[in-house]
Design an enzyme around this catalytic site. Structure first.
Site, mmCIF file in Angstrom:
data_model
loop_
_atom_site.group_PDB
_atom_site.id
_atom_site.type_symbol
_atom_site.label_atom_id
_atom_site.label_comp_id
_atom_site.label_asym_id
_atom_site.label_seq_id
_atom_site.Cartn_x
_atom_site.Cartn_y
_atom_site.Cartn_z
ATOM 1 N N ASP A 81 1.565 7.712 3.125
ATOM 2 C CA ASP A 81 1.538 6.100 3.633
ATOM 3 C C ASP A 81 3.328 5.657 4.257
ATOM 4 O O ASP A 81 4.210 6.034 3.585
ATOM 5 C CB ASP A 81 1.316 5.105 2.575
ATOM 6 C CG ASP A 81 0.891 3.685 3.129
ATOM 7 O OD1 ASP A 81 0.597 3.558 4.210
ATOM 8 O OD2 ASP A 81 1.361 2.814 2.283
ATOM 9 N N HIS A 82 3.363 5.284 5.395
ATOM 10 C CA HIS A 82 4.618 5.009 6.231
ATOM 11 C C HIS A 82 5.627 5.872 5.816
ATOM 12 O O HIS A 82 6.791 5.635 5.368
ATOM 13 C CB HIS A 82 5.001 3.544 5.375
ATOM 14 C CG HIS A 82 4.315 2.329 5.530
ATOM 15 N ND1 HIS A 82 4.485 1.742 6.970
ATOM 16 C CD2 HIS A 82 3.487 1.657 4.928
ATOM 17 C CE1 HIS A 82 3.718 0.744 6.826
ATOM 18 N NE2 HIS A 82 2.898 0.557 5.741
ATOM 19 N N HIS A 179 2.352 -7.189 4.631
ATOM 20 C CA HIS A 179 2.402 -6.527 3.250
ATOM 21 C C HIS A 179 2.748 -7.592 2.231
ATOM 22 O O HIS A 179 3.353 -8.472 2.545
ATOM 23 C CB HIS A 179 3.495 -5.403 3.263
ATOM 24 C CG HIS A 179 3.048 -4.089 3.992
ATOM 25 N ND1 HIS A 179 3.829 -3.686 5.360
ATOM 26 C CD2 HIS A 179 2.128 -3.397 3.975
ATOM 27 C CE1 HIS A 179 3.280 -2.913 5.746
ATOM 28 N NE2 HIS A 179 2.166 -2.540 5.004
ATOM 29 N N HIS A 210 -2.941 -2.644 8.249
ATOM 30 C CA HIS A 210 -1.990 -2.792 6.918
ATOM 31 C C HIS A 210 -2.347 -4.072 6.461
ATOM 32 O O HIS A 210 -2.617 -4.977 7.178
ATOM 33 C CB HIS A 210 -0.908 -2.260 7.515
ATOM 34 C CG HIS A 210 -0.594 -0.827 7.606
ATOM 35 N ND1 HIS A 210 0.169 0.138 6.916
ATOM 36 C CD2 HIS A 210 -1.060 -0.004 8.480
ATOM 37 C CE1 HIS A 210 -0.082 1.239 7.221
ATOM 38 N NE2 HIS A 210 -0.713 1.435 8.162
ATOM 39 N N ARG A 281 -2.287 2.146 -24.647
ATOM 40 C CA ARG A 281 -3.702 2.783 -24.214
ATOM 41 C C ARG A 281 -4.695 1.681 -23.964
ATOM 42 O O ARG A 281 -5.724 1.869 -23.441
ATOM 43 C CB ARG A 281 -3.690 3.739 -24.987
ATOM 44 C CG ARG A 281 -3.135 5.010 -24.663
ATOM 45 C CD ARG A 281 -3.146 6.150 -25.583
ATOM 46 N NE ARG A 281 -2.936 5.739 -26.942
ATOM 47 C CZ ARG A 281 -2.745 6.541 -28.030
ATOM 48 N NH1 ARG A 281 -2.956 7.985 -27.821
ATOM 49 N NH2 ARG A 281 -2.797 6.020 -29.161
HETATM 50 P P1 13P Z 1 -0.976 -4.900 1.237
HETATM 51 O O1 13P Z 1 0.433 -5.641 0.571
HETATM 52 O O2 13P Z 1 -1.837 -6.019 1.800
HETATM 53 O O3 13P Z 1 -1.760 -4.472 -0.137
HETATM 54 O O4 13P Z 1 -1.104 -3.939 2.263
HETATM 55 C C1 13P Z 1 -0.904 -2.506 1.730
HETATM 56 C C2 13P Z 1 -0.379 -1.651 2.978
HETATM 57 O O5 13P Z 1 -0.541 -1.959 3.981
HETATM 58 C C3 13P Z 1 -0.036 -0.178 2.554
HETATM 59 O O6 13P Z 1 0.397 0.628 3.644
HETATM 60 O O1 G3H Z 2 3.060 -0.655 2.534
HETATM 61 C C1 G3H Z 2 3.537 -0.392 1.520
HETATM 62 C C2 G3H Z 2 2.678 -0.240 0.195
HETATM 63 O O2 G3H Z 2 2.292 -1.264 -0.545
HETATM 64 C C3 G3H Z 2 3.542 0.707 -0.693
HETATM 65 O O3 G3H Z 2 4.216 0.117 -1.266
HETATM 66 O O4 G3H Z 2 6.356 1.348 -0.925
HETATM 67 O O5 G3H Z 2 6.330 -0.301 -3.040
HETATM 68 O O6 G3H Z 2 4.975 1.950 -2.857
HETATM 69 P P1 G3H Z 2 5.634 0.841 -2.028
HETATM 70 ZN ZN ZN Z 3 1.192 -0.437 5.146
#
Ligand code: 13P
Ligand code: G3H
Ligand code: ZN
Length: 327
Positions: A81-82, A179, A210, A281
């Site tokens: 992701d990203h 986000h 996203h 847990r």
């Molecule tokens: P959210 O912050 O809306 O959950 O989006 C997550 C996202 O786009 C991860 O790439």
């Molecule tokens: O777009 C970002 C996702 O919510 C992942 O978040 O970079 O904090 O793991 P993170």
């Molecule tokens: Zn994202």
């Protein structure tokens, strides 16, 4: 069974969306696989740079390998992701990811195309799918903070040129979401007019949304009632709108924040109600069950419930045909 996002989208396009969820630990992984097993839905596991730094690349891989063994009927993609360019190459070379996202959306158009093109060449050479991004969402993306006035909706004409020139397999588009927990104020929501225009320019091409968490009001209220101080104006995407976005090409829906809210609510309530407890847990077990139920609910809204066998059949038939033709 690990598949590419391209294989998932070939079956899903126009009919349902595939949920893409970020994981950072064993509890999220177990809830994710359990929920999708119950929903009989295909899915995408997303690993961010932050998750890779938090848990460690090898630890995340080991967790997912174990989940794959424990849930043999699961059909899913493992997606970065990203990613930046270097992290994409690391993921491609690892042999574990089936899909990467190159996010060069903060660069000028030509640079974004060129970077994406390089990643596509490396990824496609080993059968890995590539998601790219055009336009700018508001909120925090990895370590980059984009404030709302600098967010920029995806230009439909540019989207058409970008897809043609970059060779990517799916495109993350900026269509009003952002986000995190604070996406909209007032009555705002997804800019459907913009999605329609993009879809008209690139029909048949999978779009990625996203920032798709719905940030349920009840979840925010429960967190705050248990000691949290989230801004009560927190607002997300109306999940009833996923069904409207699907025929317009939205095929991947990214959700992370909502899962974090489930985690926070479960743990805050548990330790408020059981201040004597220090065995993590107990809330951990509650979280895994609640997260599995959350996933079942999201799969219904994305219309991916019950679609796992169809995807497995399509992928297996494709593999048999490729083997038969000597490909
Ligand atoms: P959210 O912050 O809306 O959950 O989006 C997550 C996202 O786009 C991860 O790439
Ligand atoms: O777009 C970002 C996702 O919510 C992942 O978040 O970079 O904090 O793991 P993170
Ligand atoms: Zn994202």
């Amino acid at each position: 069974m690990i598949v590419t996002t391209r294989q998932l989208f070939e079956v899903a396009y126009g009919r349902f969306a595939v949920g893409a969820y970020n994981i950072n630990n064993m509890e999220q992984a177990r809830g994710l696989f359990e929920g999708h097993q119950r929903a009989r839905a295909p899915f995408i596991v997303q690993l961010s740079k932050g998750a890779r730094a938090y848990a460690g690349v090898r630890m995340l891989e080991a967790i997912l390998r174990a989940a794959e063994e424990e849930y043999p009927e699961a059909v899913f993609a493992v997606h970065l992701d990203h990613g930046d360019e270097a992290t994409c190459y690391d993921a491609i070379d690892s042999g574990f990811y089936s899909s990467v996202m190159i996010d060069a959306s903060h660069d000028p158009f030509e640079e974004n195309v060129a970077t994406t093109r390089r990643v596509v060449e490396r990824a496609h050479a080993v059968g890995i799918s590539v998601e790219a991004e055009l336009g700018m969402l508001g909120g925090v993306e990895e370590d980059i903070q984009v404030d709302e006035k600098h967010a920029k909706l995806t230009d439909p004409e540019e989207a058409e040129a970008f897809v043609r020139e970059s060779g990517c397999d799916s495109l993350a588009v900026a269509i009003g979401t952002s986000h995190g927990a604070y996406k909209f104020s007032g009555g705002q929501g997804i800019h459907f007019g913009r999605v329609e225009e993009i879809h008209r320019r690139i029909p048949g091409f999978p779009l990625v949304m996203h920032g798709s968490s719905s940030v349920p009001r009840e979840e925010v209220e429960r967190i705050n009632a248990a000691g949290g101080t989230l801004d009560p104006s927190a607002k997300g995407v109306d999940e009833e709108q996923f069904a409207r976005a699907v025929p317009l090409g939205v095929t991947k829906v990214n959700i992370d924040t909502d899962g974090r809210l489930v985690w926070t609510r479960v743990h805050r309530e548990h330790f408020r109600d059981h201040p004597e407890n220090f065995d993590f847990r107990t809330p951990g077990k509650i979280f895994m069950e609640e997260y599995a139920r959350f996933i079942q609910h999201k799969s219904d809204k994305l219309q991916s419930t019950g679609k796992v066998d169809e995807v497995r059949r399509a992928v297996t038939t494709q593999a048999a045909a490729a083997a038969g033709s000597g490909a």
